[in-house]
Enzyme design. Structure first.
Site, PDB file in Angstrom:
ATOM      1  NE  ARG A 556      -3.495   0.099   2.800  1.00  0.00           N
ATOM      2  CZ  ARG A 556      -4.199   0.284   3.910  1.00  0.00           C
ATOM      3  NH1 ARG A 556      -4.253  -0.683   4.831  1.00  0.00           N
ATOM      4  NH2 ARG A 556      -4.849   1.417   4.114  1.00  0.00           N
ATOM      5  CG  HIS A 557      -1.246   4.774  -0.248  1.00  0.00           C
ATOM      6  ND1 HIS A 557      -1.482   5.370   0.973  1.00  0.00           N
ATOM      7  CD2 HIS A 557      -2.430   4.261  -0.656  1.00  0.00           C
ATOM      8  CE1 HIS A 557      -2.748   5.232   1.289  1.00  0.00           C
ATOM      9  NE2 HIS A 557      -3.357   4.558   0.325  1.00  0.00           N
TER      10      HIS A 557
END
Length: 743
Positions: A556-557
């Site tokens: 994920r970011h």
């Protein structure tokens, strides 16, 4: 059925119905004509589905100028949105003045038929009344046409945008040295950050693929000879005429862009980039996920004019980014597309990758929502007759061995048919099935119960065969009790020689032949008598798969400001913790992929993923709209508490069924899976490592594909922030490792 450039149809109503039942997709073309329309007013379309803005004028799709007076927009409508409400509107090109929406009721397109006869769009811009002629057409397009489109797309891409965002954009220029923060560096070896994978995952360690196949139903069978089906009595004619035959030539990737990029066809129906024969309909997709535009021509000459693409972009552009979309968007996840009972029967000599192919195809079809099971006859044989059979057991002149092997094949087939009768859709029947008599037995058993497609794997590369044999000795339960590796190796080669003496290639019925596809460096697929939606998708998947080992890193970011606030959706920048993670991720990627010069970084088009990837130097960065977070529609920017308070019905509906729940004017998890299929196809095609930086819902769906998790589990899969999931793909299957870089 085909159509000329003027839209005239050459096909009966029956042909249209067949195309519909075979999974044809609704291709919509909208045109607007007005000689007085000024250049500062741009026609747009918006409507009831996310594809055309979900009634948000700021997200309306722009029409493109086709001529001085004509504007055009084309797209494919997913089956679950085939009732489409929409309107035309005019947007100022350079000012913030309000949009001008057409007068009158919404236009309604249902199943390709326009309700009403309105051929004019009337706009009131102050005191001025503007009338525009509109042309609305919907066609059914088959998956095979779309597959051909993808080949054309690969050679002829002209990048375009939707809502101002490129469908796939590439920054192939390596960044100069990234700024690193000492507090964000990885001070220890990468193994220090390893955390256990979820215990439910069967892929975190090496597992022999056949062991994951279905367990036999032996409850009513006491011993050899008690199977209810007689092998000796089964005879099926192999002289059935083939109605469709094609050959798909897969060029070596290292040579795919040389010369004109043409792949020479040797038979009718080949998936070559451009159709050479005049009179064939050409389809060319120049948009990415969500809004493919199909440009039709009556000859291939229209493809070659004005299509220029520099070599660097050609080599780095994901080839599946555009046209796979049309094949992907159409798959309605629930409900039959055609005859639900389909048997894919593997054929091939030992050590040709049959079980690997069966397991991979099973995983892909399950992920798409098709109820699929893998039946491995070797597993039946080991449970019925033991796992320590020598090569003599597999001799064709050993009547006891032949009877025992045919018996377990019949048992496995009976189990598969019984499962289908209980509601199963696709059975993968995994065995050598190396002679016509065995295949006739299977076809006789399947008559009136399921459709059989033979999938034959052929390999002429001795190096690959030797590698597969050695892996077989190491992993197969047949040699688990053999302490001497060399003795096991010689026994297996003797077994292989017994099969080679009596092997008969498939020439009967419906079949797919994969010839020298395992290496990933070219190959060939031959297709005979294949029709229908699902068989077409299977062929398309097999064209794009290979066994080259490579890692795929999912993360994920970094934490965003909306994550801190508990708000869903949005497009905010990173928090302080997210900025630190971006630098730690950079450090990790540099260490993990330091020798992988061909690796690439994939992100969504949202800034939190782009910012997370920005410090990583030395690798091209590719932005996919397909990797954007699930569209929360009217709930975008809200917290779950706010949804619960202000929209209690929506909150409860989502809680009841997160998989199928669709946000108002937004998406469901099933919608996300549909738009991710081009990404899956491209990940399968890649031969170098890929780092995917995306969002929670998207990564749940991607991870479920690789981990073979059921659809119903996808919304609940744990994908924590600041953790990297490494998926190792290769000939031994899929393995998983996790690294937690931050708490």
């Amino acid at each position: 059925m085909s159509k000329d450039a003027d839209g005239s149809s050459h096909g009966s109503k029956e042909g249209e119905e067949n195309l519909d039942h075979a999974g044809g997709q609704l291709y919509v073309s909208l045109k607007m004509e007005n000689l007085k329309l000024k250049g500062e007013l741009i026609p747009h379309v918006y409507g009831s589905v996310p594809l055309v803005g979900s009634w948000d004028s700021s997200k309306a799709l722009s029409m493109e100028r086709e001529s001085a007076s004509m504007w055009e927009l084309s797209f494919v409508v997913p089956p679950n949105h085939e009732t489409l409400d929409f309107k035309f509107l005019l947007k100022p090109k350079h000012s913030n003045a309000p949009c001008v929406v057409e007068e009158g009721p919404n236009r309604l397109l249902t199943g390709g038929t326009l309700q009403g006869e309105s051929r004019l769009a009337v706009f009131k811009n102050g005191d001025e009344i503007l009338e525009c002629r509109v042309f609305i057409k919907a066609d059914r397009v088959s998956p095979f046409d779309l597959a051909a489109s993808w080949r054309a797309y690969q050679e002829n891409l002209q990048p375009s945008t939707v809502r101002g965002i490129p469908d796939v954009s590439i920054n192939s220029t390596p960044m100069a040295g990234a700024e690193n923060c000492s507090s964000a560096s990885l001070e220890l070896d990468l193994e220090h950050y390893v955390v256990p994978a979820p215990s439910i995952s069967a892929n975190s360690a090496l597992v022999y693929a056949a062991n994951n196949a279905e367990n036999p139903r032996f409850s009513n069978v006491d011993g050899p000879g008690n199977a209810s089906f007689s092998y000796k009595d089964s005879v099926v004619s192999a002289d059935r005429p083939a109605t469709i035959k094609m050959e798909v030539v897969i060029p070596d990737p290292s040579k795919i862009y040389s010369g004109s990029g043409m792949v020479e066809s040797k038979s009718v129906g080949t998936f070559s980039p451009l159709q050479k024969q005049d009179g064939h309909r050409g389809l060319f997709v120049d948009r990415g996920v969500g809004s493919p535009r199909l440009v039709k021509s009556s000859s291939s000459s229209a493809f070659s004019s004005g299509l220029k693409l520099d070599t660097e972009t050609k080599n780095s552009m994901p080839a599946a980014a555009g046209a796979v979309t049309a094949a992907a968007v159409a798959d309605q996840m629930l409900g039959p597309k055609e005859d639900r009972h389909l048997a894919i029967v593997l054929v091939g000599l030992p050590a040709r990758g049959k079980t690997f192919t069966a397991a991979k195809l099973t995983r892909y079809l399950r992920w798409l929502g098709h109820d699929t099971k893998h039946f491995n006859v070797g597993k039946y044989r080991r449970l019925k007759h033991g796992s320590n059979q020598s090569a003599d057991f597999f001799r064709a002149d050993n009547p006891e061995g032949m009877e025992a092997r045919n018996e377990v094949a019949a048992l496995a087939m009976e189990d598969m048919i019984s499962w289908m009768q209980e509601g199963g859709q696709v059975g993968i029947f995994d065995a050598t099935n190396s002679n016509r008599k065995r295949r006739n037995m299977l076809m006789k058993m399947a008559e009136g119960k399921c459709k059989i497609i033979f999938l034959e794997t052929l390999c002429n590369d001795e190096r690959i065969i030797e590698r597969n044999i050695r892996l077989k000795i190491q992993q197969s339960p047949d040699y688990a009790e053999q302490p001497d590796f060399e003795a096991g190796l010689q026994d297996f080669k003797s077994r292989l020689a017994n099969y080679e003496k009596v092997y008969e290639p498939v020439e009967e019925g419906s079949y797919i032949k994969m010839i020298d596809m395992a290496s990933g460096h070219g190959g060939q697929i031959q297709v005979n008598n294949i029709s229908g939606y699902l068989p077409g998708r299977i062929v398309f998947f097999l064209v794009n798969t290979h066994l080259t080992p490579r890692p795929i890193l999912l993360t994920r970011h970094g934490e965003s400001r909306d994550n801190v606030r508990g708000r869903i959706g949005g497009d905010t920048v990173l928090s302080d913790a997210g900025e630190i993670y971006a630098k730690k991720l950079t450090n990790f990627v540099e260490k993990r992929l330091k020798s992988e010069k061909a690796a690439s970084i994939w992100t969504s088009t949202l800034q939190r993923t782009i910012i997370t990837a920005s410090p990583i130097p030395g690798f091209p960065k590719i932005q996919w709209r397909a990797l954007d977070e699930i569209n929360a529609g009217v709930c975008d920017g809200m917290t779950y508490e706010e949804i619960k308070k202000n929209m209690p019905e929506e909150y409860e509906a989502r809680k009841k069924d997160k998989l199928r729940y669709r946000y108002p004017r937004g998406e469901s998890y099933l919608d996300v899976i549909q738009r991710l299929e081009p990404v899956i196809i491209e990940l399968e095609r890649q031969r170098a490592p890929v780092v995917v930086i995306s969002h929670q819902a998207v990564l749940r769906a991607l991870y479920a594909y690789f981990a073979d998790r059921p659809l119903k589990e996808i919304p609940h899969i744990e994908v924590p922030l600041h953790t990297i999931i490494e998926i190792q793909m290769g000939v031994t299957g899929v393995q998983e490792k996790r690294y937690k870089l931050m708490d």
